[in-house]
Scaffold this active site. Structure first.
Site, mmCIF file in Angstrom:
data_model
loop_
_atom_site.group_PDB
_atom_site.id
_atom_site.type_symbol
_atom_site.label_atom_id
_atom_site.label_comp_id
_atom_site.label_asym_id
_atom_site.label_seq_id
_atom_site.Cartn_x
_atom_site.Cartn_y
_atom_site.Cartn_z
ATOM 1 N N GLY A 47 27.153 34.214 -25.392
ATOM 2 C CA GLY A 47 27.773 34.874 -24.251
ATOM 3 C C GLY A 47 26.959 34.597 -22.997
ATOM 4 N N GLN A 52 24.153 35.654 -14.449
ATOM 5 C CA GLN A 52 23.065 34.915 -15.110
ATOM 6 C C GLN A 52 22.952 33.488 -14.581
ATOM 7 O OE1 GLN A 52 24.254 36.155 -19.346
ATOM 8 N NE2 GLN A 52 22.032 35.900 -19.475
ATOM 9 N N CYS A 97 18.755 37.335 -25.315
ATOM 10 C CA CYS A 97 19.411 37.124 -24.022
ATOM 11 C C CYS A 97 18.931 35.803 -23.442
ATOM 12 C CB CYS A 97 19.069 38.275 -23.083
ATOM 13 S SG CYS A 97 19.842 38.140 -21.468
ATOM 14 N N LEU A 98 19.861 34.995 -22.941
ATOM 15 C CA LEU A 98 19.483 33.693 -22.381
ATOM 16 C C LEU A 98 18.608 33.842 -21.137
ATOM 17 C CD1 LEU A 98 22.858 31.780 -22.842
ATOM 18 C CD2 LEU A 98 20.778 31.583 -24.228
ATOM 19 N N HIS A 139 26.902 43.674 -24.400
ATOM 20 C CA HIS A 139 25.714 43.068 -23.787
ATOM 21 C C HIS A 139 26.091 42.372 -22.465
ATOM 22 C CE1 HIS A 139 21.819 40.653 -24.177
ATOM 23 N NE2 HIS A 139 22.487 40.000 -23.245
ATOM 24 N N GLU A 140 27.175 41.583 -22.502
ATOM 25 C CA GLU A 140 27.593 40.842 -21.297
ATOM 26 C C GLU A 140 28.132 41.795 -20.230
ATOM 27 O OE1 GLU A 140 26.550 37.934 -21.052
ATOM 28 O OE2 GLU A 140 26.075 37.712 -23.170
ATOM 29 N N HIS A 143 25.426 43.197 -18.235
ATOM 30 C CA HIS A 143 24.908 42.283 -17.205
ATOM 31 C C HIS A 143 25.643 42.469 -15.880
ATOM 32 C CE1 HIS A 143 21.873 39.752 -18.967
ATOM 33 N NE2 HIS A 143 22.630 39.381 -19.983
#
Ligand code: ZN
Length: 195
Positions: A47, A52, A97-98, A139-140, A143
């Site tokens: 995701g 991000q 997380c990226l 999670h997304e 963000h």
């Protein structure tokens, strides 16, 4: 298609709320395509939220069904998403997380969600998701509100992660993909071990 650098979680862009998408144009389509490409380039990302990659718009992309090397799967673009319901039942799942290289921790969240969102053609969708997909959605979605997953863990676990997160903050952990570090500098990414 292009790979866009991913912002480190300590960059201020990840702490701000995103704005509603109002223009459903070619630029938005290109952004979504580039976000998928950027996510696939990381190897294990499932995701990615627009902020991000430094774009403060309310959308994220998800693909939880693909194989590691495979771009095929079930890509979904969530534009202007709203979570309309959470399950009462909660479960613990490990998250990464990226924007936070080399850090994973178990997080307790609702097991299922109901979410409304718009696609690239301005069509409204409403889906129910549970287990892993529901987890990635939450999670997304966080963000887009400027919330990072380590803010959802217990104070004890957070204290234990302090030194790791400080390294991330200093830009000392370089991921395999391009990253904009908290001071605004770009790291190109270190090649993966060849095995
Ligand atoms: Zn994340």
């Amino acid at each position: 298609m292009a790979i866009i650098p991913i912002y480190n979680c300590f960059h201020p862009v990840l702490k701000r709320k995103t704005a509603e998408v109002t223009e459903f144009d070619q630029e938005l389509k290109d952004l979504a395509e580039n976000m998928f490409e950027t996510m696939y380039n990381t190897g294990n990302g499932v995701g990615l939220a627009a902020n991000q990659v430094g774009v403060e718009k309310s959308l994220f992309v998800i693909n939880v069904k693909r194989n590691k090397e495979d771009k095929i799967g079930d890509p979904i673009i969530f534009i202007n998403p709203v979570i309309t319901a959470f399950s009462e039942e909660e479960i613990e799942i490990e998250e990464g997380c990226l924007s936070i290289p080399e850090y994973w921790e178990k997080v307790v969240r609702p097991e299922g969600v109901e979410i409304e969102y718009t696609d690239l053609d301005m069509k409204l969708h409403k889906i129910e998701a549970d287990e892993f997909l529901a987890r990635v959605i939450q999670h997304e979605f966080d963000h887009l509100k400027g919330i990072l997953f380590y803010e959802r863990i217990s104070p004890l676990k957070r204290a234990m992660a302090k030194s790791k997160l400080r390294k991330v903050q200093k830009g000392e952990i370089i991921p395999s993909y391009p990253m904009i570090q908290p001071d605004g500098s770009l790291t190109e990414g270190e090649p993966e071990d060849e095995n």
